[in-house]
Design a protein around this motif. Sequence first.
Motif, PDB file in Angstrom:
ATOM      1  N   ARG A 305       0.896  -1.141   0.070  1.00  0.00           N
ATOM      2  CA  ARG A 305       0.035   0.138  -0.089  1.00  0.00           C
ATOM      3  C   ARG A 305       0.901   1.174   0.164  1.00  0.00           C
ATOM      4  O   ARG A 305       0.717   2.223  -0.566  1.00  0.00           O
ATOM      5  N   GLY A 306       1.818   1.306   0.675  1.00  0.00           N
ATOM      6  CA  GLY A 306       2.850   2.563   0.874  1.00  0.00           C
ATOM      7  C   GLY A 306       3.426   2.719  -0.561  1.00  0.00           C
ATOM      8  O   GLY A 306       3.861   3.763  -0.833  1.00  0.00           O
ATOM      9  N   ILE A 307       3.934   1.517  -0.952  1.00  0.00           N
ATOM     10  CA  ILE A 307       4.634   1.729  -2.346  1.00  0.00           C
ATOM     11  C   ILE A 307       3.715   2.326  -3.488  1.00  0.00           C
ATOM     12  O   ILE A 307       4.047   3.326  -4.216  1.00  0.00           O
ATOM     13  N   PHE A 308       2.520   2.049  -3.636  1.00  0.00           N
ATOM     14  CA  PHE A 308       1.445   2.258  -4.405  1.00  0.00           C
ATOM     15  C   PHE A 308       1.092   3.800  -4.239  1.00  0.00           C
ATOM     16  O   PHE A 308       0.954   4.576  -4.924  1.00  0.00           O
ATOM     17  N   HIS A 309       0.861   4.155  -2.992  1.00  0.00           N
ATOM     18  CA  HIS A 309       0.494   5.612  -2.422  1.00  0.00           C
ATOM     19  C   HIS A 309       1.514   6.495  -2.803  1.00  0.00           C
ATOM     20  O   HIS A 309       1.479   7.611  -2.694  1.00  0.00           O
ATOM     21  N   SER A 310       2.917   6.035  -2.929  1.00  0.00           N
ATOM     22  CA  SER A 310       3.950   6.898  -2.928  1.00  0.00           C
ATOM     23  C   SER A 310       4.146   7.215  -4.360  1.00  0.00           C
ATOM     24  O   SER A 310       4.929   8.167  -4.850  1.00  0.00           O
ATOM     25  N   ILE A 311       3.506   6.777  -5.268  1.00  0.00           N
ATOM     26  CA  ILE A 311       3.391   6.849  -6.831  1.00  0.00           C
ATOM     27  C   ILE A 311       3.054   8.481  -6.984  1.00  0.00           C
ATOM     28  O   ILE A 311       1.967   8.852  -6.446  1.00  0.00           O
ATOM     29  N   ARG A 312       3.901   9.248  -8.025  1.00  0.00           N
ATOM     30  CA  ARG A 312       3.417  10.577  -8.290  1.00  0.00           C
ATOM     31  C   ARG A 312       3.348  10.255  -9.806  1.00  0.00           C
ATOM     32  O   ARG A 312       4.163  10.018 -10.701  1.00  0.00           O
ATOM     33  N   GLY A 354     -12.201  -3.742 -13.080  1.00  0.00           N
ATOM     34  CA  GLY A 354     -10.918  -3.940 -12.176  1.00  0.00           C
ATOM     35  C   GLY A 354     -10.838  -2.615 -11.372  1.00  0.00           C
ATOM     36  O   GLY A 354     -10.659  -1.508 -11.971  1.00  0.00           O
ATOM     37  N   LEU A 355     -10.898  -2.728 -10.171  1.00  0.00           N
ATOM     38  CA  LEU A 355     -10.864  -1.573  -9.170  1.00  0.00           C
ATOM     39  C   LEU A 355      -9.556  -1.556  -8.428  1.00  0.00           C
ATOM     40  O   LEU A 355      -8.938  -2.157  -8.085  1.00  0.00           O
ATOM     41  N   PRO A 356      -8.898  -0.221  -8.756  1.00  0.00           N
ATOM     42  CA  PRO A 356      -7.417   0.032  -8.232  1.00  0.00           C
ATOM     43  C   PRO A 356      -7.333   0.054  -6.839  1.00  0.00           C
ATOM     44  O   PRO A 356      -8.501   0.155  -6.037  1.00  0.00           O
ATOM     45  N   TYR A 357      -6.353   0.721  -6.270  1.00  0.00           N
ATOM     46  CA  TYR A 357      -5.973   0.713  -4.826  1.00  0.00           C
ATOM     47  C   TYR A 357      -6.469   2.091  -4.326  1.00  0.00           C
ATOM     48  O   TYR A 357      -6.453   2.233  -3.116  1.00  0.00           O
ATOM     49  N   ILE A 358      -6.746   2.863  -5.132  1.00  0.00           N
ATOM     50  CA  ILE A 358      -7.005   4.376  -4.845  1.00  0.00           C
ATOM     51  C   ILE A 358      -8.363   4.931  -5.408  1.00  0.00           C
ATOM     52  O   ILE A 358      -8.832   4.469  -6.472  1.00  0.00           O
ATOM     53  N   MET A 367      -8.104   1.385   1.285  1.00  0.00           N
ATOM     54  CA  MET A 367      -9.677   1.401   0.719  1.00  0.00           C
ATOM     55  C   MET A 367     -10.372   0.372   1.492  1.00  0.00           C
ATOM     56  O   MET A 367     -10.404  -0.900   1.166  1.00  0.00           O
ATOM     57  N   ASN A 368     -11.221   0.960   2.449  1.00  0.00           N
ATOM     58  CA  ASN A 368     -12.332  -0.142   3.060  1.00  0.00           C
ATOM     59  C   ASN A 368     -13.303  -0.446   2.252  1.00  0.00           C
ATOM     60  O   ASN A 368     -13.489  -0.097   0.946  1.00  0.00           O
ATOM     61  N   ALA A 405     -10.857  -4.235   6.603  1.00  0.00           N
ATOM     62  CA  ALA A 405      -9.835  -3.129   7.212  1.00  0.00           C
ATOM     63  C   ALA A 405     -10.360  -1.763   7.048  1.00  0.00           C
ATOM     64  O   ALA A 405     -10.941  -1.316   6.018  1.00  0.00           O
ATOM     65  N   PHE A 406      -9.922  -0.886   8.227  1.00  0.00           N
ATOM     66  CA  PHE A 406     -10.309   0.346   8.029  1.00  0.00           C
ATOM     67  C   PHE A 406      -8.905   0.940   8.627  1.00  0.00           C
ATOM     68  O   PHE A 406      -8.320   0.665   9.329  1.00  0.00           O
ATOM     69  N   ASN A 407      -8.642   2.480   8.108  1.00  0.00           N
ATOM     70  CA  ASN A 407      -8.040   3.196   8.844  1.00  0.00           C
ATOM     71  C   ASN A 407      -8.503   4.122  10.072  1.00  0.00           C
ATOM     72  O   ASN A 407      -9.415   4.777   9.698  1.00  0.00           O
ATOM     73  N   PRO A 408      -8.139   3.781  11.172  1.00  0.00           N
ATOM     74  CA  PRO A 408      -8.738   4.222  12.543  1.00  0.00           C
ATOM     75  C   PRO A 408      -8.770   5.940  12.554  1.00  0.00           C
ATOM     76  O   PRO A 408      -9.761   6.191  12.948  1.00  0.00           O
ATOM     77  N   VAL A 409      -7.871   6.353  11.959  1.00  0.00           N
ATOM     78  CA  VAL A 409      -7.525   7.773  11.986  1.00  0.00           C
ATOM     79  C   VAL A 409      -8.619   8.486  10.956  1.00  0.00           C
ATOM     80  O   VAL A 409      -9.042   9.387  11.032  1.00  0.00           O
TER      81      VAL A 409
END
Length: 529
Positions: A305-312, A354-358, A367-368, A405-409
Motif C-alpha cells: 500500500r505504501g509503495i502504491f501511494h508513493s506513486i506520483r 477491475g478496481l485499483p488501490y485508490i 480502501m475499506n 480493514a479500516f484506517n482508524p484515523v
Amino acid sequence: MSPRPGFVLEVDRSTPPTLFWHGEGYRLERLPAGSRVVYPPEPLDALADPEGAIAHALSHPEGDSAPLDALLRPGMRLTIAFDDISLPLPPMRSPDVRQRVIEAVLELAAQAGVDDVVLIAALALHRRMTEPELRHALGDRVYDAFAPHGLLTQHDAEDRSNLVHLGTTDAGEDVELNKRAATSDLLVYVNINLVAMDGGHKSVATGLASYASLRHHHNVRTMLQSRSFMDQHHSELHSSNWRMGRHIAASGVKIFQIETTLNTNSFPEQFRFLQRREWEWTGRDRAAFLASSAALERTPPRLARGIFHSIRSPQDVTGVRAGEVEAVHALTTEAVYAQQLVEVAGQADVVTMGLPYICPYNVNSIMNPVLVACLGLGYFFNSYRGRPLVRQGGVVIMSHDTPWAFNPVHHPSYIDFFEQVLAETTDPLEIEAKYEKSFATDPWYIHLYRTSHAYHGVHPFYMWYWCAHALAHVGGVVIVGGDPAAVRRLGFKPASTLADALEMAEDVVGRDPSITHFHSPPLLMADVR
C-alpha cells in the motif's frame, strides 16, 4: 501524431488476457469470446507552456468577467480556495497544477498591492490535509509564506463562527458557506477537473459548504434522480449545485473561477503497461508486469500500500480556463469529454471492472469495503453519458481484494457504519431515515473531523448513497477475490475467480450473456448509444 481515441474491442480466441486492477495488485483475466473491452483514449498532449497558459487565462477570462488583475486592488480581502487531496488520482508529480496557478494569482495580487490574502483548502466534509500533503499541493514557497501566519486554512464545516447562511434557493435548499470566502471582496477558486462531475458551481457550493447545505444534494433522492453524475444534463446533483451557485452569485459573492484539465498519463514509466493495450505490450512491458506481480505477492499488504501511494503521476496540464463560473465550466467539460469519451454501441448484460488501490477518499490510506462499493458503483458505474454500460437488471462484477480493514484515523465513522448500520440493513433509504442524523451530529465524530484527520461522521452515508442509483438499476453485484464476509456485509456476492463470477451472473441474466469490460486505467467515460 495525434493520440489515438478510445475504442471497443471484440474479444476472440487470439485476444491476449485482459489486465484487471485488483486493489493493491492486478491480474490477467481471459474474457469469453464475444466479450467487449472498452479502451480509453490515449493521453492528450500536454501544454508546452503551462505557466504561459495560466497567465493567458487570467488575463483573457471567459464570460462577463474582467481580467483578474483588474479585479485586484489595495485594501481588498482576497480569498483563494483550492481543491483538496481527493484529486487528482494518483497525486501528480511536482509542481502540482494548484501550485502553478496559485503562484500566478499571488504574483498578480502582490503587483496590485493586495495584502489581505487567505488560502483555504476546500474540504467540504473530507479529512484535513497533513502538512506534507499541503506542501505537495501548494509548494514549499506558498506554504512557508502563509501557514506560519495562520493564513493557510482548511475549511471547517462545523465551525459555526466561520459559517454564514446566505438564505435558501427557490427549491428551499439552505446555502451556508465559509464566512471568510463569502465575505471577501473576491473569491478565487482553483479547481482540477479530473472527471466531468468536478468543477463549476460544485466547487464553491460543495467544497466550502456545511452539512446544512450538503444534505440537500448528498441524499438518496438526489442520487436516484441522477441518471449519471458525469452527465450534467441528467444529474440532479449537478442541478442542485447549480441552483446553489446561482444563489451564491445573486447574494453578492464575487467568484473568479480557474479550472484546469489534465491528460490521463496516470502512471510513471515503470508502470506503463497499466495503460497500454495488452496486445501491444512489449517484452519490457511483460517483464515489468511479471516482476511487479511477483514482488507484490511477496510483499506485506501494508508495505505494498505504501509503495502504491508513493506513486506520483506524470499526468500534465492540457488546458486552463478562468473567469465566470458557468462560461468556464462549459469549456472545461468539453475538454474532459475530448480526453475521456468513448462511443459504445448498446448495453451489456454483464459489466466487469477491475478496481485499483485508490479512490478520492483513501489517499495515503486503505480502501475499506464501503469505499470499494463507492468506487465501483458510484464512480465507475456512473462513468457514462446517455445510458449505463450495463442494462437494467444486469450484473456488475468488480475485482478487488476488499479487506475487512479500516484506517482508524481517517475513517472512524466508517467502522461503525460498516459494523452497525450495514449489519442491520443495506437499503439506502432506510439507512438515511434511521441513522444519518445520529452520525452527522455525533460530538465525537465532529471532534475528530475538526481536530484530527478524520472524514466527517456522515461521510460513509454519502458514499453509500453514491451507490444508490446503481443498486436500483442492476440485478446483482459480484466481487471477485474479496474477503467473503466483507463482501456479504455489503449485500453483494463473493466469488473466488472471474469464471465463478460469470457463472453466478448467469443465474440473474440468463445463459450466454453479453459482457463488456470497463478497462481502466486511465479514466474513460462511455458514451453509450
